[in-house]
Design a protein around this motif. Structure first.
Motif, PDB file in Angstrom:
ATOM      1  N   LYS A  96      49.730  32.365  37.711  1.00  0.00           N
ATOM      2  CA  LYS A  96      49.430  31.425  38.806  1.00  0.00           C
ATOM      3  C   LYS A  96      47.915  31.236  38.932  1.00  0.00           C
ATOM      4  O   LYS A  96      47.421  30.103  39.028  1.00  0.00           O
ATOM      5  CB  LYS A  96      50.023  31.946  40.111  1.00  0.00           C
ATOM      6  CG  LYS A  96      49.747  31.087  41.331  1.00  0.00           C
ATOM      7  CD  LYS A  96      50.357  31.739  42.580  1.00  0.00           C
ATOM      8  CE  LYS A  96      50.154  30.917  43.812  1.00  0.00           C
ATOM      9  NZ  LYS A  96      48.861  31.030  44.417  1.00  0.00           N
ATOM     10  N   ILE A  97      47.176  32.333  38.928  1.00  0.00           N
ATOM     11  CA  ILE A  97      45.715  32.268  39.009  1.00  0.00           C
ATOM     12  C   ILE A  97      45.162  31.518  37.794  1.00  0.00           C
ATOM     13  O   ILE A  97      44.270  30.671  37.919  1.00  0.00           O
ATOM     14  CB  ILE A  97      45.101  33.682  39.107  1.00  0.00           C
ATOM     15  CG1 ILE A  97      45.543  34.383  40.393  1.00  0.00           C
ATOM     16  CG2 ILE A  97      43.572  33.622  39.020  1.00  0.00           C
ATOM     17  CD1 ILE A  97      45.203  35.869  40.437  1.00  0.00           C
ATOM     18  N   TYR A  98      45.708  31.833  36.615  1.00  0.00           N
ATOM     19  CA  TYR A  98      45.281  31.182  35.375  1.00  0.00           C
ATOM     20  C   TYR A  98      45.420  29.661  35.488  1.00  0.00           C
ATOM     21  O   TYR A  98      44.491  28.915  35.184  1.00  0.00           O
ATOM     22  CB  TYR A  98      46.111  31.723  34.198  1.00  0.00           C
ATOM     23  CG  TYR A  98      46.074  30.852  32.972  1.00  0.00           C
ATOM     24  CD1 TYR A  98      44.984  30.863  32.111  1.00  0.00           C
ATOM     25  CD2 TYR A  98      47.138  30.003  32.667  1.00  0.00           C
ATOM     26  CE1 TYR A  98      44.947  30.053  30.991  1.00  0.00           C
ATOM     27  CE2 TYR A  98      47.110  29.193  31.552  1.00  0.00           C
ATOM     28  CZ  TYR A  98      46.016  29.220  30.716  1.00  0.00           C
ATOM     29  OH  TYR A  98      45.983  28.409  29.608  1.00  0.00           O
ATOM     30  N   LYS A  99      46.588  29.209  35.934  1.00  0.00           N
ATOM     31  CA  LYS A  99      46.828  27.768  36.033  1.00  0.00           C
ATOM     32  C   LYS A  99      45.868  27.107  37.034  1.00  0.00           C
ATOM     33  O   LYS A  99      45.364  26.015  36.780  1.00  0.00           O
ATOM     34  CB  LYS A  99      48.283  27.509  36.414  1.00  0.00           C
ATOM     35  CG  LYS A  99      49.251  27.798  35.266  1.00  0.00           C
ATOM     36  CD  LYS A  99      50.680  27.659  35.673  1.00  0.00           C
ATOM     37  CE  LYS A  99      51.064  26.192  35.643  1.00  0.00           C
ATOM     38  NZ  LYS A  99      52.502  25.994  35.881  1.00  0.00           N
TER      39      LYS A  99
ATOM     40  N   VAL B 291      40.232  25.395  40.240  1.00  0.00           N
ATOM     41  CA  VAL B 291      40.492  25.837  41.615  1.00  0.00           C
ATOM     42  C   VAL B 291      40.447  27.361  41.658  1.00  0.00           C
ATOM     43  O   VAL B 291      41.202  28.028  40.947  1.00  0.00           O
ATOM     44  CB  VAL B 291      41.871  25.340  42.111  1.00  0.00           C
ATOM     45  CG1 VAL B 291      42.165  25.870  43.505  1.00  0.00           C
ATOM     46  CG2 VAL B 291      41.937  23.819  42.073  1.00  0.00           C
ATOM     47  N   ALA B 292      39.563  27.904  42.496  1.00  0.00           N
ATOM     48  CA  ALA B 292      39.455  29.355  42.665  1.00  0.00           C
ATOM     49  C   ALA B 292      39.845  29.708  44.095  1.00  0.00           C
ATOM     50  O   ALA B 292      39.104  29.426  45.028  1.00  0.00           O
ATOM     51  CB  ALA B 292      38.039  29.820  42.363  1.00  0.00           C
ATOM     52  N   ARG B 293      41.000  30.311  44.260  1.00  0.00           N
ATOM     53  CA  ARG B 293      41.480  30.685  45.603  1.00  0.00           C
ATOM     54  C   ARG B 293      41.041  32.101  45.999  1.00  0.00           C
ATOM     55  O   ARG B 293      40.994  32.422  47.166  1.00  0.00           O
ATOM     56  CB  ARG B 293      42.988  30.566  45.680  1.00  0.00           C
ATOM     57  CG  ARG B 293      43.479  29.150  45.448  1.00  0.00           C
ATOM     58  CD  ARG B 293      44.879  28.941  45.981  1.00  0.00           C
ATOM     59  NE  ARG B 293      45.435  27.694  45.523  1.00  0.00           N
ATOM     60  CZ  ARG B 293      45.190  26.511  46.073  1.00  0.00           C
ATOM     61  NH1 ARG B 293      44.378  26.419  47.081  1.00  0.00           N
ATOM     62  NH2 ARG B 293      45.749  25.420  45.592  1.00  0.00           N
ATOM     63  N   LEU B 294      40.755  32.932  44.998  1.00  0.00           N
ATOM     64  CA  LEU B 294      40.306  34.300  45.270  1.00  0.00           C
ATOM     65  C   LEU B 294      38.834  34.427  44.904  1.00  0.00           C
ATOM     66  O   LEU B 294      38.386  33.848  43.913  1.00  0.00           O
ATOM     67  CB  LEU B 294      41.132  35.304  44.460  1.00  0.00           C
ATOM     68  CG  LEU B 294      42.634  35.372  44.745  1.00  0.00           C
ATOM     69  CD1 LEU B 294      43.316  36.318  43.772  1.00  0.00           C
ATOM     70  CD2 LEU B 294      42.888  35.833  46.173  1.00  0.00           C
ATOM     71  N   SER B 295      38.121  35.218  45.676  1.00  0.00           N
ATOM     72  CA  SER B 295      36.703  35.458  45.373  1.00  0.00           C
ATOM     73  C   SER B 295      36.594  36.373  44.160  1.00  0.00           C
ATOM     74  O   SER B 295      37.558  37.059  43.786  1.00  0.00           O
ATOM     75  CB  SER B 295      36.017  36.112  46.574  1.00  0.00           C
ATOM     76  OG  SER B 295      36.509  37.424  46.752  1.00  0.00           O
ATOM     77  N   SER B 296      35.412  36.408  43.571  1.00  0.00           N
ATOM     78  CA  SER B 296      35.213  37.282  42.410  1.00  0.00           C
ATOM     79  C   SER B 296      35.370  38.750  42.806  1.00  0.00           C
ATOM     80  O   SER B 296      35.862  39.555  42.015  1.00  0.00           O
ATOM     81  CB  SER B 296      33.854  37.026  41.758  1.00  0.00           C
ATOM     82  OG  SER B 296      32.805  37.299  42.648  1.00  0.00           O
ATOM     83  N   ILE B 297      35.015  39.100  44.037  1.00  0.00           N
ATOM     84  CA  ILE B 297      35.183  40.484  44.514  1.00  0.00           C
ATOM     85  C   ILE B 297      36.670  40.836  44.580  1.00  0.00           C
ATOM     86  O   ILE B 297      37.081  41.903  44.117  1.00  0.00           O
ATOM     87  CB  ILE B 297      34.535  40.672  45.911  1.00  0.00           C
ATOM     88  CG1 ILE B 297      33.053  40.373  45.865  1.00  0.00           C
ATOM     89  CG2 ILE B 297      34.823  42.054  46.468  1.00  0.00           C
ATOM     90  CD1 ILE B 297      32.219  41.395  45.157  1.00  0.00           C
TER      91      ILE B 297
END
Length: 179
Positions: free
Chosen positions: A107-110, A116-122
């Motif tokens: 899901k994150i990959y897609k 689209v980045a829903r989560l922060s790098s942290i």
């Protein structure tokens, strides 16, 4: 003899699967951070990281996960008595969790492939440790073949991780004060 080949291949594809899982989330971190860069750096990095993620995910991680599942199922079919061992139920529960983790990574990959980045790098850095904890738990389970000893090993690992994270944060604060 054929059983040993199946077991060997199973272990090899577990290793490549985990390599894919460990590296894909690291690429997610880089992709997320690239989206925060100014142009043209953003476009250049995003394009390259998306290509790297695509190749890793579709050529290594997913095929390894599928082959691991096929080989693991083959071993269970060959040795159905393994399912009578209590530690195997816990191990298989972790395996199911790992596939859920893989699906969430997908899901994150897609999303990241679409910029689209829903989560922060942290958060992604923390999320990256989920696979590590599952790996450690499963290895302790398989080696010790005991429902309780794996808990000690996993908790020990988590404890060391927490201590290291605290030490890194303390060092970061000391470094920031000196600057």
């Amino acid at each position: 003899m054929a059983n040993l080949y199946i077991k060997s291949l199973h272990i090899i594809f577990i290793v490549t699967w985990f390599a894919g899982l460990f590296y894909i989330v690291r690429l997610f971190v880089y992709q997320t951070e690239a989206l925060e860069k100014p142009e043209p750096e953003r476009s250049i990095l995003s394009k390259q990281l998306a290509l790297m993620a695509k190749k890793l995910w579709l050529i290594i991680a997913w095929p390894s996960a599928i082959i691991t599942l096929i080989l693991g199922t083959t071993m269970i079919i060959q040795y159905p008595d393994m399912l009578k061992l209590p530690f195997m139920h816990i191990k298989l529960s972790f395996v199911v969790l790992l596939y859920v983790y893989q699906l969430y990574c997908h899901k994150i990959y897609k999303e990241l492939q679409q910029g689209v980045a829903r989560l922060s790098s942290i958060r992604l850095r923390i999320f990256n440790e989920v696979a590590t904890i599952i790996l450690i738990s499963v290895v302790f389970l398989i080696v010790l073949k005991n429902q309780l000893d794996w808990i000690k090993g996993t908790l020990g690992f988590v404890g060391v991780t927490v201590v290291l994270m605290i030490a890194v944060q303390a060092y970061k604060k000391i470094r920031e004060r000196k600057e």
